[in-house]
Design an enzyme around this catalytic site. Structure first.
Site, mmCIF file in Angstrom:
data_model
loop_
_atom_site.group_PDB
_atom_site.id
_atom_site.type_symbol
_atom_site.label_atom_id
_atom_site.label_comp_id
_atom_site.label_asym_id
_atom_site.label_seq_id
_atom_site.Cartn_x
_atom_site.Cartn_y
_atom_site.Cartn_z
ATOM 1 N N LYS A 1 48.176 58.592 68.628
ATOM 2 C CA LYS A 1 47.227 57.766 67.875
ATOM 3 C C LYS A 1 45.810 58.322 67.805
ATOM 4 O O LYS A 1 45.286 58.848 68.770
ATOM 5 C CB LYS A 1 47.143 56.391 68.541
ATOM 6 C CG LYS A 1 48.319 55.513 68.233
ATOM 7 C CD LYS A 1 48.209 54.955 66.838
ATOM 8 C CE LYS A 1 49.181 53.805 66.684
ATOM 9 N NZ LYS A 1 48.531 52.592 66.371
ATOM 10 N N HIS B 1 43.830 45.559 42.154
ATOM 11 C CA HIS B 1 44.875 44.825 42.902
ATOM 12 C C HIS B 1 45.536 45.728 43.943
ATOM 13 O O HIS B 1 46.698 45.533 44.279
ATOM 14 C CB HIS B 1 45.962 44.266 41.975
ATOM 15 C CG HIS B 1 45.421 43.571 40.762
ATOM 16 N ND1 HIS B 1 45.120 42.220 40.765
ATOM 17 C CD2 HIS B 1 45.100 44.039 39.536
ATOM 18 C CE1 HIS B 1 44.658 41.885 39.572
ATOM 19 N NE2 HIS B 1 44.630 42.975 38.809
#
Ligand code: ARG
Length: 458
Positions: A283, A156
């Protein structure tokens, strides 16, 4: 436009119709398979006495000339022909004269295209398999080097139990191994030769279809001439196998993207496999993994298109089936490209072992092991589960991990705990003790790695 037909027509084909109908822009891709099929066909025709040996030799020489001129760029495939079959035949006649007109004896473009596509797909399956094998050796070397690199295993997307990087990557190794098996199953099932089926009903010439099949390394000729020209099942199977490969690559990409995020920092994608932002100088983006994930959709799309194309067409050949090519070619190019790029990315990726181990220490990944400790001291598992649940609550209260909770706090909840609990729940113990076959314990992991090596013929 140069056509193979026209005898019964009184008017020229409309230009738009011609373009709409033509397939040369994409079926030129299998020119070498088309020529190989034609060489086999005339070899068989001569063996059966349908052509003379001289006719056979002249045709084969002409076909070989076309092949080598295409390969050296001396001859260019142009759109003035409807498809690759017309192109080769017209060129042959240009080269060797009237004897070239005998090539198509006992053959239709329906069995010809069915043959070409099978030959082409058979080659492509081989290439895709090689790419998968290459990627598997990259994964195997990551596994070999990381049998003691700890990381959290998730369910999960919540930290569950500690595992190793070797174990996690090993899961993908199994998926891609099954993908290779799927490809080899398809190859076995599709490896029957449709040549000699004619348009749909065979021919009146005494063809030896077994001989043609043997010449092109098929298992045998196909058993029903209608099915031979109407069947595209193997393409559906291949698209399905490619969809599964892409699904696996996409899941893996998703993990690499997560692991590469600022929050995880489990990996560093190599500069050569990352891209930057035009505005944000800080980035370094995982574009390759994102594109692999993105391209999965178009391969699924090709599978759906092909299934839909085939679902309502009556036997035998219908022009709808020409649609198979662009779909399958696009899926092949993208799947092969994605495997190769993903492999390159994984070959150069760096794993931040310390960060992964630190992450495994937090999030109570050793809670099951604390419960197992109680079970080993005679507490029934269901009670142990409840006790450790209370311990976790106590830790959350104190903002600490099970490793840092004082023994007094342990004892308050269960007197069974002693000083050795800390050793029992250490990351190292948690992993090392998982020794069921297929688990992350380094000893069993090494056994699995040895089997993987054997599988890859190391
Ligand atoms: N270009 C065609 C295809 O890809 C070749 C077969 C043509 N046969 C025909 N009867 N028109 O399906």
């Amino acid at each position: 436009m140069a056509q193979l037909w026209g005898g019964r027509f009184t008017k020229e084909t409309d230009q738009l119709v011609y373009q709409f109908n033509a397939s040369i822009t994409f079926d030129k891709r299998f020119y070498s398979q088309d020529i190989r099929g034609s060489i086999a066909h005339v070899t068989m025709l001569a063996k059966q006495g349908i052509l003379t040996d001289e006719e056979r030799d002249a045709i084969i020489e002409g076909l070989k000339g076309i092949l080598s001129d295409l390969e050296t760029g001396k001859l260019i495939i142009t759109t003035e022909y409807e498809d690759i079959h017309s192109f080769v035949e017209a060129n042959l006649i240009d080269r060797i004269g009237d004897v070239g007109k005998k090539l198509h004896t006992g053959r239709s473009r329906n069995d010809q295209v069915a043959l070409d596509m099978r030959l082409y797909i058979r080659d492509e399956i081989g290439e895709m398999d090689e790419l998968l094998k290459d990627m598997l050796s990259t994964l195997l070397s990551i596994m070999e080097n990381n049998t003691e690199t700890y990381m959290p295993g998730f369910t999960h997307l919540q930290k569950a139990q500690p595992i190793t990087l070797a174990h996690h990557i090993g899961a993908y190794f199994e998926m891609f191994r099954r993908d290779r098996e799927r490809l080899s199953d398809i190859k076995k099932r599709m490896n029957f030769c449709p040549l000699g089926a004619g348009a749909l009903a065979g021919t009146t010439y005494p063809l030896d279809r077994f001989f043609s099949a043997e010449l092109m390394e098929f298992t045998a000729p196909t058993r029903n001439s209608i099915d031979s020209v109407a069947d595209r099942d193997y393409l559906i199977e291949f698209l399905s196998a490619m969809s599964t490969i892409m699904m696996h690559l996409s899941r893996f990409s998703e993990e690499v993207i997560l692991w590469n995020s600022n929050e995880y920092k489990f990996v560093e994608i190599d500069d050569g496999f990352s891209t930057g932002s035009s505005i944000m100088p800080q980035k370094k983006n995982p574009d390759i993994a994102e594109l692999v994930r993105g391209k999965t959709g178009r391969v699924y799309g090709a599978l759906m298109s092909m299934l839909t194309t085939m679902k309502g067409i009556p036997l035998a050949y219908n022009k709808d089936m020409q649609e198979d090519k662009e779909l399958v070619f696009d899926a092949i190019d993208n799947t092969k490209g994605c495997i190769a790029l993903f492999n390159g990315m994984m070959k150069t990726i760096t794993f931040n072992n310390d960060i992964m181990a630190e992450s495994a220490k937090h999030g109570f990944t050793n809670a099951t092991d604390a419960a197992d400790y109680l079970v080993n001291h005679g507490v029934p598992f269901r009670d142990a589960h409840g006790i450790v649940g209370q311990l976790v609550l106590a830790c959350i209260d104190r903002r600490c991990s099970l490793d840092d909770l004082p023994l007094s706090a342990y004892k308050e909840i269960s007197p069974v705990f002693e000083e050795d609990i800390y050793d029992a729940i250490s990351l190292k113990t948690c992993v090392e003790k998982r020794l069921t076959y297929g688990a992350p314990g380094p000893e069993v992991m090494k056994q699995v790695i040895d089997e993987c090596k054997k599988y890859l013929n190391y």
